[in-house]
Design a protein around this motif. Structure first.
Motif, PDB file in Angstrom:
ATOM      1  N   SER A 149       0.847  -1.182   0.000  1.00  0.00           N
ATOM      2  CA  SER A 149       0.000   0.000   0.000  1.00  0.00           C
ATOM      3  C   SER A 149       0.886   1.236   0.000  1.00  0.00           C
ATOM      4  CB  SER A 149      -0.920   0.008   1.223  1.00  0.00           C
ATOM      5  OG  SER A 149      -0.171  -0.017   2.421  1.00  0.00           O
ATOM      6  N   VAL A 150       0.564   2.174  -0.876  1.00  0.00           N
ATOM      7  CA  VAL A 150       1.337   3.398  -1.019  1.00  0.00           C
ATOM      8  C   VAL A 150       0.403   4.593  -0.872  1.00  0.00           C
ATOM      9  CG1 VAL A 150       2.688   4.831  -2.604  1.00  0.00           C
ATOM     10  CG2 VAL A 150       3.083   2.363  -2.511  1.00  0.00           C
ATOM     11  N   LEU A 151       0.816   5.555  -0.073  1.00  0.00           N
ATOM     12  CA  LEU A 151       0.136   6.837   0.003  1.00  0.00           C
ATOM     13  C   LEU A 151       0.950   7.820  -0.821  1.00  0.00           C
ATOM     14  CD1 LEU A 151      -1.964   8.840   1.076  1.00  0.00           C
ATOM     15  CD2 LEU A 151      -0.527   9.121   3.118  1.00  0.00           C
ATOM     16  N   LEU A 152       0.356   8.335  -1.874  1.00  0.00           N
ATOM     17  CA  LEU A 152       1.024   9.264  -2.778  1.00  0.00           C
ATOM     18  C   LEU A 152       0.573  10.677  -2.445  1.00  0.00           C
ATOM     19  CD1 LEU A 152       2.737   9.820  -5.319  1.00  0.00           C
ATOM     20  CD2 LEU A 152       0.689   9.366  -6.676  1.00  0.00           C
ATOM     21  N   ASP A 193       2.287   1.098   3.685  1.00  0.00           N
ATOM     22  CA  ASP A 193       3.653   0.573   3.734  1.00  0.00           C
ATOM     23  C   ASP A 193       4.662   1.652   3.352  1.00  0.00           C
ATOM     24  OD1 ASP A 193       2.956  -2.149   4.373  1.00  0.00           O
ATOM     25  OD2 ASP A 193       2.233  -2.347   2.325  1.00  0.00           O
ATOM     26  N   VAL A 194       4.274   2.488   2.384  1.00  0.00           N
ATOM     27  CA  VAL A 194       5.165   3.521   1.853  1.00  0.00           C
ATOM     28  C   VAL A 194       4.384   4.818   1.696  1.00  0.00           C
ATOM     29  CG1 VAL A 194       6.673   4.216  -0.060  1.00  0.00           C
ATOM     30  CG2 VAL A 194       6.475   1.788   0.553  1.00  0.00           C
ATOM     31  N   ILE A 195       5.032   5.930   2.047  1.00  0.00           N
ATOM     32  CA  ILE A 195       4.508   7.256   1.721  1.00  0.00           C
ATOM     33  C   ILE A 195       5.485   7.915   0.765  1.00  0.00           C
ATOM     34  CG2 ILE A 195       3.895   9.540   2.594  1.00  0.00           C
ATOM     35  CD1 ILE A 195       3.137   8.277   5.237  1.00  0.00           C
ATOM     36  N   LEU A 225       9.292   6.329   4.341  1.00  0.00           N
ATOM     37  CA  LEU A 225       9.023   7.663   3.826  1.00  0.00           C
ATOM     38  C   LEU A 225       9.987   7.988   2.693  1.00  0.00           C
ATOM     39  CD1 LEU A 225       8.434   9.943   6.963  1.00  0.00           C
ATOM     40  CD2 LEU A 225       6.778   9.288   5.217  1.00  0.00           C
ATOM     41  N   VAL A 226       9.427   8.314   1.542  1.00  0.00           N
ATOM     42  CA  VAL A 226      10.240   8.618   0.364  1.00  0.00           C
ATOM     43  C   VAL A 226       9.886  10.011  -0.127  1.00  0.00           C
ATOM     44  CG1 VAL A 226      10.879   7.929  -1.975  1.00  0.00           C
ATOM     45  CG2 VAL A 226      10.290   6.179  -0.261  1.00  0.00           C
ATOM     46  N   ALA A 227      10.879  10.858  -0.233  1.00  0.00           N
ATOM     47  CA  ALA A 227      10.668  12.207  -0.756  1.00  0.00           C
ATOM     48  C   ALA A 227      10.804  12.190  -2.272  1.00  0.00           C
ATOM     49  CB  ALA A 227      11.689  13.172  -0.144  1.00  0.00           C
ATOM     50  N   ALA A 228      10.064  13.077  -2.943  1.00  0.00           N
ATOM     51  CA  ALA A 228      10.163  13.230  -4.390  1.00  0.00           C
ATOM     52  C   ALA A 228      10.422  14.691  -4.701  1.00  0.00           C
ATOM     53  CB  ALA A 228       8.891  12.753  -5.075  1.00  0.00           C
ATOM     54  N   LEU A 258      10.712   3.428  -9.831  1.00  0.00           N
ATOM     55  CA  LEU A 258       9.404   2.934  -9.408  1.00  0.00           C
ATOM     56  C   LEU A 258       9.529   1.541  -8.820  1.00  0.00           C
ATOM     57  CD1 LEU A 258       6.285   3.057  -9.371  1.00  0.00           C
ATOM     58  CD2 LEU A 258       6.316   2.194 -11.708  1.00  0.00           C
ATOM     59  N   ARG A 259      10.287   0.682  -9.448  1.00  0.00           N
ATOM     60  CA  ARG A 259      10.470  -0.689  -8.939  1.00  0.00           C
ATOM     61  C   ARG A 259      11.186  -0.686  -7.603  1.00  0.00           C
ATOM     62  NH1 ARG A 259      12.273  -3.533 -14.678  1.00  0.00           N
ATOM     63  NH2 ARG A 259      10.195  -3.534 -15.620  1.00  0.00           N
ATOM     64  N   GLU A 260      12.165   0.216  -7.445  1.00  0.00           N
ATOM     65  CA  GLU A 260      12.864   0.319  -6.175  1.00  0.00           C
ATOM     66  C   GLU A 260      11.902   0.741  -5.065  1.00  0.00           C
ATOM     67  OE1 GLU A 260      16.035   3.034  -6.733  1.00  0.00           O
ATOM     68  OE2 GLU A 260      17.257   1.676  -7.960  1.00  0.00           O
ATOM     69  N   LEU A 261      10.957   1.573  -5.400  1.00  0.00           N
ATOM     70  CA  LEU A 261      10.013   2.059  -4.408  1.00  0.00           C
ATOM     71  C   LEU A 261       9.114   0.955  -3.882  1.00  0.00           C
ATOM     72  CD1 LEU A 261       8.457   4.380  -2.949  1.00  0.00           C
ATOM     73  CD2 LEU A 261       7.079   4.575  -5.036  1.00  0.00           C
ATOM     74  N   ILE A 262       8.646   0.081  -4.768  1.00  0.00           N
ATOM     75  CA  ILE A 262       7.626  -0.886  -4.385  1.00  0.00           C
ATOM     76  C   ILE A 262       8.189  -2.227  -3.978  1.00  0.00           C
ATOM     77  CG2 ILE A 262       5.848   0.201  -5.791  1.00  0.00           C
ATOM     78  CD1 ILE A 262       6.346  -1.751  -7.970  1.00  0.00           C
ATOM     79  N   HIS A 263       9.503  -2.413  -4.029  1.00  0.00           N
ATOM     80  CA  HIS A 263      10.093  -3.676  -3.581  1.00  0.00           C
ATOM     81  C   HIS A 263      10.619  -3.529  -2.152  1.00  0.00           C
ATOM     82  CE1 HIS A 263       9.781  -6.376  -6.938  1.00  0.00           C
ATOM     83  NE2 HIS A 263      10.164  -5.409  -7.756  1.00  0.00           N
TER      84      HIS A 263
END
Length: 263
Positions: A149-152, A193-195, A225-228, A258-263
């Motif tokens: 699950s990702v919160l964008l 799981d990821v923001i 937590l991942v910043a963009a 993108l793949r790095e983010l979701i793995h």
């Protein structure tokens, strides 16, 4: 501009496939062709059946592109600069989504052009008869990942919705927030799981503030937590880490990141 298309027959032959997704591929191809074909030009869609494969061609008389750009067209957030009228808008997501959907249907999507100002041809191939042990055209299996699950968090609604669609194509559960306060509220209601959070948010609560607020909540302290950001200096990365992010992802976001983010 004239536009000839009728793909009902193809949809009828695709009873075992996702008709909505197939229509989405074709709609994206036609929208792209129309967008970049000037008034007075033409767009033509044709369908042929070759053995057990449907071959759909979308040909336009629009601005075209250099041959070296043909593969990059299908990368997320990529648009051709040379010869492309930027006033046409768009985020470079439609073709990336169409290509991914084609692979998920065990098909392929290719593009070709004779050069700037000489139109473009997009060719979609889709099997119409199920095959045993069929593989995508790149020779490898379609990638499957464990559902996450990702919160964008992104204030540009078109960008957010398009990127969310790309994530869903990878099997990810996605929720979208368009500002900082709604992001915190959403995260607390259902811990993801990821923001993935843009740093340049409006309304007095930027991405750094979102990260600090998340880390102040016990339930969110272990969320990834991942910043963009479009900025990627060593100072930008350090500031992101200090605020509470695990790392900073540089825009434009690629398929690899993108793949790095979701793995």
């Amino acid at each position: 501009m004239s536009c000839l298309y009728s793909y009902g027959a193809l949809l009828d032959d695709a009873a075992s496939r996702d008709r909505i997704r197939l229509r989405q591929i074709l709609d994206n191809l036609l929208s792209n062709a129309i967008k970049f074909t000037p008034a007075g030009g033409n767009v033509k869609l044709t369908l042929a059946v070759e053995n057990d494969t449907a071959v759909v061609s979308v040909r336009d008389s629009g601005i075209g592109f250099e041959s070296a750009f043909s593969e990059k067209l299908f990368e997320p957030f990529v648009q051709q600069e040379q010869g492309r009228d930027r006033s046409a808008g768009g985020l470079g997501l439609g073709l990336a989504i169409a290509a991914r959907l084609a692979i998920l249907q065990n098909g392929s999507l290719t593009a070709s052009s004779d050069g700037i100002g000489r139109g473009a041809l997009f060719t979609l191939t889709i099997p119409i008869v199920p095959r045993v042990n069929d593989s995508p055209p790149n020779g490898g299996p379609v990638e499957r990942i464990n559902p996450k699950s990702v919160l964008l968090v992104e204030d540009n609604r078109d960008l957010a919705d398009g990127f969310a669609e790309l994530l869903r194509l990878h099997g990810v559960q996605v929720r979208v927030a368009y500002d900082g306060p709604s992001a915190i509220k959403s995260a607390l209601e259902a811990v993801p799981d990821v923001i993935l959070c843009d740093l340049g948010l409006p309304g007095g609560m930027d991405g750094f503030a979102v990260a600090r607020a998340c880390r102040a909540e016990a339930s969110l302290r272990r969320v990834r937590l991942v910043a963009a950001s479009g900025y990627s200096s060593s100072g930008d990365h350090a500031n992101a880490i200090t605020a509470g992010f695990d790392f900073l992802m540089t825009k434009p976001i690629t398929e690899e990141s993108l793949r790095e983010l979701i793995h």
